[in-house]
Design an enzyme around this catalytic site. Structure first.
Site, PDB file in Angstrom:
ATOM      1  N   ARG A 254      -5.282  -4.859  -6.724  1.00  0.00           N
ATOM      2  CA  ARG A 254      -5.840  -4.992  -8.058  1.00  0.00           C
ATOM      3  C   ARG A 254      -6.031  -6.470  -8.357  1.00  0.00           C
ATOM      4  O   ARG A 254      -5.423  -7.341  -7.709  1.00  0.00           O
ATOM      5  CB  ARG A 254      -4.914  -4.376  -9.115  1.00  0.00           C
TER       6      ARG A 254
ATOM      7  N   SER B 285      -8.787 -13.221  -7.876  1.00  0.00           N
ATOM      8  CA  SER B 285      -9.101 -13.657  -6.505  1.00  0.00           C
ATOM      9  C   SER B 285      -7.865 -14.105  -5.717  1.00  0.00           C
ATOM     10  O   SER B 285      -7.976 -14.856  -4.759  1.00  0.00           O
ATOM     11  CB  SER B 285     -10.156 -14.782  -6.503  1.00  0.00           C
ATOM     12  N   ARG B 286      -6.698 -13.636  -6.161  1.00  0.00           N
ATOM     13  CA  ARG B 286      -5.419 -13.997  -5.526  1.00  0.00           C
ATOM     14  C   ARG B 286      -5.123 -15.497  -5.619  1.00  0.00           C
ATOM     15  O   ARG B 286      -4.269 -16.016  -4.900  1.00  0.00           O
ATOM     16  CB  ARG B 286      -5.386 -13.555  -4.051  1.00  0.00           C
ATOM     17  N   LEU B 287      -5.786 -16.197  -6.515  1.00  0.00           N
ATOM     18  CA  LEU B 287      -5.518 -17.632  -6.719  1.00  0.00           C
ATOM     19  C   LEU B 287      -4.489 -17.760  -7.845  1.00  0.00           C
ATOM     20  O   LEU B 287      -4.770 -18.294  -8.926  1.00  0.00           O
ATOM     21  CB  LEU B 287      -6.817 -18.379  -7.031  1.00  0.00           C
TER      22      LEU B 287
END
Length: 216
Positions: A12, A193-195
């Site tokens: 997610r 964006s997993r940042l």
């Protein structure tokens, strides 16, 4: 589990909040307390649940979940049985780790530090505040040790409950508070964006805290 369930495809995006350098106080305990308060106010599921990591005598990691009861003088406080598996491991090695995880807020706090018992007087004061059944349960449960059946523990509970009807239930000597003094605290805020935003506080010799942003 369905054979059609592909775990690698479960993911997610995190996008509800952010964490920047300007949001950070000098003392990480202030931020940790604020996040805990926000989790309680948001009525997330089990806002005070914290995973406690210890080590076995062989150096193997050992985990379980307890409920945080207080942030006191810069320490994270919970209560448990001193003869439990975690209690015995703590007695042998006071270095522990804590993890708070609030899915609804897309946040985590990771703590590393050392742990010690609270004073008997502090443990007595908290024990006296607990519900009657919780006090009785603490007296009769050989926590983490094998028992023959559920009936065994229920019979012990019933007998001890009758014993203290109308009387003060004293704290057992093998039950009390643990206080974790942190030396390393990381705050994790999920981002898209997993940042993710990750900030690390590390305790310095002069008592101050260094602060670094970590790569996600």
């Amino acid at each position: 589990m369905s054979k059609d369930l592909h775990l690698e495809n479960i993911r997610r995006e995190y996008s509800s909040r952010s964490l920047s350098r300007k949001d950070l106080p000098k003392d990480p305990i202030d931020l940790a307390s604020s996040w805990i308060d926000q989790a309680i106010a948001a009525q997330v599921n089990e806002p005070t649940a914290v995973i406690v990591g210890t080590a076995t005598p062989e150096g193997h990691p050992s985990m379980r979940t307890v409920l945080l009861k207080e942030v006191l003088d810069g320490k994270f406080v919970f209560y448990s049985n001193y003869d439990s598996r975690k209690g015995r491991q703590i007695a042998a090695n006071p270095h522990v780790a804590l993890t708070f995880l609030w899915h609804e807020l897309e946040r985590q706090i990771h703590v590393e530090g050392t742990i010690k018992h609270l004073s008997p007087e502090e443990s007595d004061a908290y024990f006296a505040m607990r519900p009657y059944k919780s006090r009785v349960g603490a007296r009769i449960s050989p926590q983490s040790h094998p028992i023959p059946s559920r009936e065994y523990i229920m019979m012990r509970f019933a007998a001890e409950s009758l014993r203290f009807v109308g009387r003060e239930v004293p704290r057992p000597d093998n039950w009390g508070g643990f206080a974790v003094t942190p030396s390393r605290i990381e705050f994790w805020q999920g981002r898209d964006s997993r940042l993710h935003d990750r900030f690390l506080y590390e305790l310095q010799e002069d008592g101050s805290w260094s602060i670094h942003r970590l790569a996600p």
